[in-house]
Design a protein around this motif. Structure first.
Motif, PDB file in Angstrom:
ATOM      1  N   ARG A  38      -1.691   0.981   5.987  1.00  0.00           N
ATOM      2  CA  ARG A  38      -1.314  -0.238   5.294  1.00  0.00           C
ATOM      3  C   ARG A  38      -2.023  -0.315   3.951  1.00  0.00           C
ATOM      4  NH1 ARG A  38      -4.248  -4.749   9.212  1.00  0.00           N
ATOM      5  NH2 ARG A  38      -6.420  -4.325   8.590  1.00  0.00           N
ATOM      6  N   GLN A  39      -1.392  -1.030   3.035  1.00  0.00           N
ATOM      7  CA  GLN A  39      -1.961  -1.192   1.706  1.00  0.00           C
ATOM      8  C   GLN A  39      -1.776  -2.629   1.251  1.00  0.00           C
ATOM      9  OE1 GLN A  39      -0.562   1.620  -1.225  1.00  0.00           O
ATOM     10  NE2 GLN A  39      -2.342   1.255  -2.517  1.00  0.00           N
ATOM     11  N   ALA A  40      -2.896  -3.307   1.073  1.00  0.00           N
ATOM     12  CA  ALA A  40      -2.891  -4.672   0.553  1.00  0.00           C
ATOM     13  C   ALA A  40      -2.971  -4.614  -0.974  1.00  0.00           C
ATOM     14  CB  ALA A  40      -4.069  -5.443   1.127  1.00  0.00           C
ATOM     15  N   PRO A  41      -2.536  -5.665  -1.645  1.00  0.00           N
ATOM     16  CA  PRO A  41      -2.576  -5.685  -3.114  1.00  0.00           C
ATOM     17  C   PRO A  41      -3.978  -5.412  -3.648  1.00  0.00           C
ATOM     18  CG  PRO A  41      -1.272  -7.507  -2.309  1.00  0.00           C
ATOM     19  CD  PRO A  41      -1.890  -6.871  -1.105  1.00  0.00           C
ATOM     20  N   GLY A  42      -4.079  -4.465  -4.569  1.00  0.00           N
ATOM     21  CA  GLY A  42      -5.356  -4.157  -5.191  1.00  0.00           C
ATOM     22  C   GLY A  42      -6.300  -3.327  -4.343  1.00  0.00           C
ATOM     23  N   LYS A  43      -5.817  -2.866  -3.191  1.00  0.00           N
ATOM     24  CA  LYS A  43      -6.684  -2.088  -2.297  1.00  0.00           C
ATOM     25  C   LYS A  43      -6.102  -0.711  -2.043  1.00  0.00           C
ATOM     26  CE  LYS A  43      -8.851  -5.969   0.107  1.00  0.00           C
ATOM     27  NZ  LYS A  43      -9.224  -6.532   1.430  1.00  0.00           N
ATOM     28  N   GLU A  44      -6.959   0.169  -1.534  1.00  0.00           N
ATOM     29  CA  GLU A  44      -6.528   1.507  -1.159  1.00  0.00           C
ATOM     30  C   GLU A  44      -5.694   1.443   0.116  1.00  0.00           C
ATOM     31  OE1 GLU A  44      -7.939   3.549  -4.291  1.00  0.00           O
ATOM     32  OE2 GLU A  44      -7.208   4.616  -2.523  1.00  0.00           O
ATOM     33  N   ARG A  45      -4.797   2.429   0.256  1.00  0.00           N
ATOM     34  CA  ARG A  45      -4.047   2.538   1.503  1.00  0.00           C
ATOM     35  C   ARG A  45      -5.030   2.965   2.599  1.00  0.00           C
ATOM     36  NH1 ARG A  45       1.715   5.501   1.339  1.00  0.00           N
ATOM     37  NH2 ARG A  45       1.756   4.076  -0.448  1.00  0.00           N
ATOM     38  N   GLU A  46      -5.007   2.250   3.716  1.00  0.00           N
ATOM     39  CA  GLU A  46      -5.971   2.508   4.776  1.00  0.00           C
ATOM     40  C   GLU A  46      -5.277   2.834   6.090  1.00  0.00           C
ATOM     41  OE1 GLU A  46      -8.406  -0.909   5.540  1.00  0.00           O
ATOM     42  OE2 GLU A  46      -6.717  -2.144   6.212  1.00  0.00           O
ATOM     43  N   ASP A  90      -4.370  -9.157   7.680  1.00  0.00           N
ATOM     44  CA  ASP A  90      -3.447  -8.084   8.043  1.00  0.00           C
ATOM     45  C   ASP A  90      -2.283  -7.994   7.048  1.00  0.00           C
ATOM     46  OD1 ASP A  90      -3.899  -9.051  11.458  1.00  0.00           O
ATOM     47  OD2 ASP A  90      -4.802  -7.319  10.445  1.00  0.00           O
ATOM     48  N   THR A  91      -2.205  -8.930   6.132  1.00  0.00           N
ATOM     49  CA  THR A  91      -1.139  -8.918   5.139  1.00  0.00           C
ATOM     50  C   THR A  91      -1.209  -7.656   4.288  1.00  0.00           C
ATOM     51  OG1 THR A  91      -1.003 -11.322   5.021  1.00  0.00           O
ATOM     52  CG2 THR A  91      -0.230 -10.092   3.103  1.00  0.00           C
ATOM     53  N   ALA A  92      -0.100  -6.908   4.257  1.00  0.00           N
ATOM     54  CA  ALA A  92      -0.072  -5.634   3.534  1.00  0.00           C
ATOM     55  C   ALA A  92       1.331  -5.038   3.658  1.00  0.00           C
ATOM     56  CB  ALA A  92      -1.086  -4.652   4.117  1.00  0.00           C
ATOM     57  N   VAL A  93       1.556  -3.973   2.899  1.00  0.00           N
ATOM     58  CA  VAL A  93       2.723  -3.139   3.130  1.00  0.00           C
ATOM     59  C   VAL A  93       2.307  -2.081   4.149  1.00  0.00           C
ATOM     60  CG1 VAL A  93       4.390  -1.536   2.126  1.00  0.00           C
ATOM     61  CG2 VAL A  93       3.605  -3.521   0.803  1.00  0.00           C
ATOM     62  N   TYR A  94       3.090  -1.956   5.200  1.00  0.00           N
ATOM     63  CA  TYR A  94       2.783  -1.014   6.271  1.00  0.00           C
ATOM     64  C   TYR A  94       3.678   0.215   6.154  1.00  0.00           C
ATOM     65  CZ  TYR A  94      -0.290  -4.299   8.595  1.00  0.00           C
ATOM     66  OH  TYR A  94      -1.347  -5.127   8.890  1.00  0.00           O
ATOM     67  N   TYR A  95       3.046   1.380   6.281  1.00  0.00           N
ATOM     68  CA  TYR A  95       3.741   2.651   6.166  1.00  0.00           C
ATOM     69  C   TYR A  95       3.555   3.471   7.437  1.00  0.00           C
ATOM     70  CZ  TYR A  95       3.449   1.675   1.135  1.00  0.00           C
ATOM     71  OH  TYR A  95       3.541   1.104  -0.117  1.00  0.00           O
ATOM     72  N   CYS A  96       4.608   4.148   7.857  1.00  0.00           N
ATOM     73  CA  CYS A  96       4.432   5.158   8.885  1.00  0.00           C
ATOM     74  C   CYS A  96       4.456   6.528   8.213  1.00  0.00           C
ATOM     75  CB  CYS A  96       5.477   5.065   9.986  1.00  0.00           C
ATOM     76  SG  CYS A  96       7.161   5.455   9.491  1.00  0.00           S
ATOM     77  N   ALA A  97       3.817   7.487   8.858  1.00  0.00           N
ATOM     78  CA  ALA A  97       3.696   8.815   8.287  1.00  0.00           C
ATOM     79  C   ALA A  97       3.615   9.836   9.406  1.00  0.00           C
ATOM     80  CB  ALA A  97       2.456   8.891   7.397  1.00  0.00           C
ATOM     81  N   ALA A  98       3.955  11.072   9.074  1.00  0.00           N
ATOM     82  CA  ALA A  98       3.925  12.156  10.053  1.00  0.00           C
ATOM     83  C   ALA A  98       3.003  13.258   9.553  1.00  0.00           C
ATOM     84  CB  ALA A  98       5.339  12.699  10.279  1.00  0.00           C
ATOM     85  N   ALA A  99       2.207  13.796  10.465  1.00  0.00           N
ATOM     86  CA  ALA A  99       1.235  14.827  10.108  1.00  0.00           C
ATOM     87  C   ALA A  99       1.340  16.005  11.068  1.00  0.00           C
ATOM     88  CB  ALA A  99      -0.175  14.262  10.155  1.00  0.00           C
ATOM     89  N   SER A 100       1.231  17.200  10.504  1.00  0.00           N
ATOM     90  CA  SER A 100       1.247  18.419  11.312  1.00  0.00           C
ATOM     91  C   SER A 100      -0.167  18.764  11.763  1.00  0.00           C
ATOM     92  CB  SER A 100       1.839  19.578  10.500  1.00  0.00           C
ATOM     93  OG  SER A 100       3.129  19.273  10.059  1.00  0.00           O
TER      94      SER A 100
END
Length: 128
Positions: A38-46, A90-100
């Motif tokens: 997730r990434q909140a405004p002004g913050k790193e994606r965590e 918890d407000t943020a943009v939430y991303y899903c991702a896939a890793a090998s």
């Protein structure tokens, strides 16, 4: 790379629940570790949560442990993030991702650089 599309975000009140979905474009999704960030405004994606390809092992950031649950249904090429007891932070943009990656152990699963594919993100806003 696998294409990922998140859905399920929205505006809720503190204490409410939401379930995010992550639809993958192909069956090879079942070979990947799936992570939620997730990434909140002004913050790193965590890092928020991760689940092994088999679904048998999970890992969570301390900030969401006990409130969020990650799961997946490989037959449907879909992953989920159930979010309960939501808080304003918890407000943020939430991303899903896939890793090998072969394992959830160690730092790599929590680091963005190890993920090969990303969705476009879905906004979650929690009002207090």
């Amino acid at each position: 790379q696998v294409q990922l599309v998140e859905s399920g975000g929205g505006l809720v009140q503190a204490g409410d629940s939401l379930r995010l979905s992550c639809a993958a474009s192909e069956r090879t999704f079942s070979r990947y570790i799936m992570g939620w960030f997730r990434q909140a405004p002004g913050k790193e994606r965590e890092f928020v949560a991760g689940i092994l390809w088999s679904g048998t092992s999970t890992i969570y950031a301390d900030s969401v442990k006990g409130r969020f649950t990650v799961s997946r249904d490989n037959a449907k090429n879909t992953g989920y993030l159930q979010m309960n007891s939501l808080r304003a932070e918890d407000t943020a943009v939430y991303y899903c991702a896939a890793a090998s990656l072969a394992t959830l152990s160690g730092k790599p699963v929590t680091e963005k650089v190890h993920y090969d594919s990303w969705g476009q993100g879905t906004q979650v806003t929690v009002s207090s």
